[in-house]
Design an enzyme around this catalytic site. Structure first.
Site, mmCIF file in Angstrom:
data_model
loop_
_atom_site.group_PDB
_atom_site.id
_atom_site.type_symbol
_atom_site.label_atom_id
_atom_site.label_comp_id
_atom_site.label_asym_id
_atom_site.label_seq_id
_atom_site.Cartn_x
_atom_site.Cartn_y
_atom_site.Cartn_z
ATOM 1 N N ARG A 120 0.787 -1.151 -0.062
ATOM 2 C CA ARG A 120 -0.001 -0.008 -0.229
ATOM 3 C C ARG A 120 0.671 1.266 0.017
ATOM 4 N NH1 ARG A 120 -4.952 -0.688 4.264
ATOM 5 N NH2 ARG A 120 -3.252 -1.427 5.587
ATOM 6 N N LYS A 168 3.353 -18.605 9.405
ATOM 7 C CA LYS A 168 2.728 -19.012 10.828
ATOM 8 C C LYS A 168 2.559 -17.635 11.602
ATOM 9 C CE LYS A 168 6.383 -17.745 13.326
ATOM 10 N NZ LYS A 168 6.395 -17.085 14.420
ATOM 11 N N HIS A 185 9.572 -21.915 8.437
ATOM 12 C CA HIS A 185 10.854 -22.286 7.959
ATOM 13 C C HIS A 185 11.910 -23.053 8.985
ATOM 14 C CE1 HIS A 185 11.614 -18.966 10.906
ATOM 15 N NE2 HIS A 185 12.946 -19.274 11.132
ATOM 16 N N GLU A 192 16.765 -16.637 23.474
ATOM 17 C CA GLU A 192 17.357 -15.643 22.641
ATOM 18 C C GLU A 192 17.506 -14.589 23.675
ATOM 19 O OE1 GLU A 192 15.475 -15.098 19.017
ATOM 20 O OE2 GLU A 192 13.447 -14.918 19.893
ATOM 21 N N ASP A 248 3.945 -17.489 19.125
ATOM 22 C CA ASP A 248 4.849 -17.328 18.312
ATOM 23 C C ASP A 248 5.985 -18.175 17.997
ATOM 24 O OD1 ASP A 248 6.457 -15.324 16.462
ATOM 25 O OD2 ASP A 248 7.744 -15.220 18.087
ATOM 26 N N HIS A 252 6.812 -23.672 15.695
ATOM 27 C CA HIS A 252 7.880 -24.104 15.326
ATOM 28 C C HIS A 252 8.467 -25.289 16.598
ATOM 29 C CE1 HIS A 252 8.661 -20.795 13.130
ATOM 30 N NE2 HIS A 252 9.010 -19.961 14.034
ATOM 31 N N LYS A 261 12.673 -14.686 25.514
ATOM 32 C CA LYS A 261 13.118 -13.415 24.816
ATOM 33 C C LYS A 261 13.962 -12.691 25.975
ATOM 34 C CE LYS A 261 10.733 -12.453 20.670
ATOM 35 N NZ LYS A 261 11.922 -12.583 19.885
#
Length: 452
Positions: free
Chosen positions: A43, A135, A165, A203, A222, A227, A327
């Site tokens: 857009r 996802k 992935h 992470e 998430d 995953h 995280k």
């Protein structure tokens, strides 16, 4: 192979950070067909030339290791068309005058997948076209079922690619070879010899500007719902007859169906949810998640999630599978850890029991480690711990290179089947319901710590 790729969400981070660098790598390795065309649909008020300049600059910044010649070649394949992806007439106009199959990649927020699929149906894609969906597939079990029905009204199942992935990562694919091509492991791969399985993706990265998506999803949706449950499938499934699309995905669905849903009481005992407070990671000062720009603290979104599941079948009855992600933690830890049971009798008379054997499958960097006990260099009747390790040569293509190539070639082996997506939501649904009621309590942990 399809020669037309339409990326909906052309200005997004996913496109610049993963899809375009993957296409550059496909070009570098000679895997893109002649006359390949990439339509960037968004857009923004761009024309093709300004979009090419924008995207080429971002790819050069994000993936400077890629050869300039291939970056420029892929930029030359780009054409930008402005459209609202949820409006069928604008999508149809953007795709004209395409008269051959197109792969429509939805690099968009999951909340608008359904209206975009409806718009693609209204636009009337050329026969043989495919749709690629990121996802998470849906927001819960009901929405995933609804989205599947909507897709099947327009596309055959073989034309729908629900991508993850993680399935294209080298060490994840090596799970198949490790398990099913080595007699030293497969006879031990069961409840008689394995005590516990941990699947971990921790992470040091914090929110990194993803509040618009992350605050509506959280760590459970998430990472774990997609995953980590996919990794659970490959670790736990029964040997497939072949590695073709049907056999492999049948085995994965069988495993998911064997995962027992947690009762509300079990959710309180077997899950942990938390979010990070202010802290320090290296030389970075990290604000509390609730203070990050774009976050609504009232959402109670978790940045750390741990779930312990049980697989109710002959192979795994009684073995806990711990899925954990977080995280803003003190260190990156991305691995599958197989903890074996101790030997039934130990003749060594040293103080303290040695640790049982453990197999670590490190996802990044790609490495396999086997931790075992051996005789020490001093007293031959004392044990010491040693690690046998092997680094894995990197794949020629990044994970998203494999994802795109599979969609263009029509190979759905490593994409998620409709029933597989729904079974994953069946497993996490009772957890989401209990967490929405505040059970268990949302904990906090300082950024840069080991977690709650």
């Amino acid at each position: 192979m399809i020669r037309r790729l339409a990326i909906f969400g052309a200005a997004g981070d996913l496109t610049a950070r993963y899809l375009l660098p993957a296409l550059v790598k496909l070009h570098e390795t000679g895997r893109l067909p002649g006359g390949f065309q990439i339509l960037g649909i968004g857009r923004n008020e761009w024309d093709t030339e300004s979009y090419r300049r924008e995207i080429e600059g971002r790819v050069a910044e994000l993936a400077p290791e890629l050869p300039e010649a291939s970056r420029k070649a892929v930029a030359g394949m780009l054409e930008y068309r402005r459209a609202d992806a949820t409006r069928g007439e604008e999508v149809a106009q953007a795709l004209r005058p395409l008269d051959e199959p197109v792969a429509a990649y939805l690099a968009l927020p999951p909340a608008i997948f359904a209206p975009v699929v409806e718009a693609l149906a209204d636009a009337g894609l050329p026969e043989g076209s495919r749709v690629v969906i990121e996802k998470p597939f849906g927001e819960d079990l009901e929405s995933a079922q609804r989205l599947n029905r909507l897709l099947h009204d327009t596309f055959s199942e073989s034309a729908v690619f629900r991508v993850d992935h993680f399935l294209a990562m080298q060490t994840v694919q090596n799970l198949l070879g490790l398990r099913f091509a080595n007699r030293v492991f497969e006879p031990l791969w069961n409840r008689e010899h394995i005590d516990k399985v941990e699947i971990v993706w921790e992470e040091t990265l914090a929110l990194e500007g993803r509040a618009s998506y992350y605050d509506s999803a959280g760590a459970l949706k998430d990472m774990i719902q997609n995953h980590l449950l996919q990794l659970l499938c490959l670790v736990g499934m029964e040997p497939p007859h072949t590695l073709n699309e049907r056999d492999l995905r049948d085995r994965k669905v069988e495993l998911l169906r064997a995962v027992r849903r947690l009762s509300p009481e079990e959710v309180e005992r077997n899950t942990v949810r938390a979010r990070y407070s202010a802290g320090r990671i290296g030389d970075r000062e990290i604000p509390a998640y609730a203070d990050e720009e774009g976050v609504d603290p009232e959402n109670g979104t978790e940045t750390f999630a741990q779930v312990t599941l049980g697989v109710e079948n002959w192979r795994w009855k009684g073995v806990p599978f711990v899925l954990r992600t977080g995280k803003a933690l003190s260190a990156d830890r991305r691995e599958i850890l197989i903890r074996f049971r101790p030997v039934p009798h130990l003749a060594f008379g040293q103080e303290g029991e040695p640790l049982p054997d453990a197999l670590r499958i490190l996802l990044t960097p790609e490495r396999i480690e086997l931790e075992i006990n051996v005789n020490g260099p001093g007293d031959p009747f004392e044990l010491e711990r040693t690690t046998l390790e092997a680094g894995l040569a990197p794949h020629e293509l990044p994970a998203y290179g494999h994802v795109l190539l599979a969609a263009l070639e029509g190979d759905s082996t490593l994409s998620i089947r409709a029933d597989e997506a729904e079974e994953s939501w069946r497993i996490v649904e009772p957890i989401l319901q209990s967490w929405a009621k505040g059970r268990p309590q949302l904990l906090e942990y300082p950024a840069g710590s080991g977690g709650p």
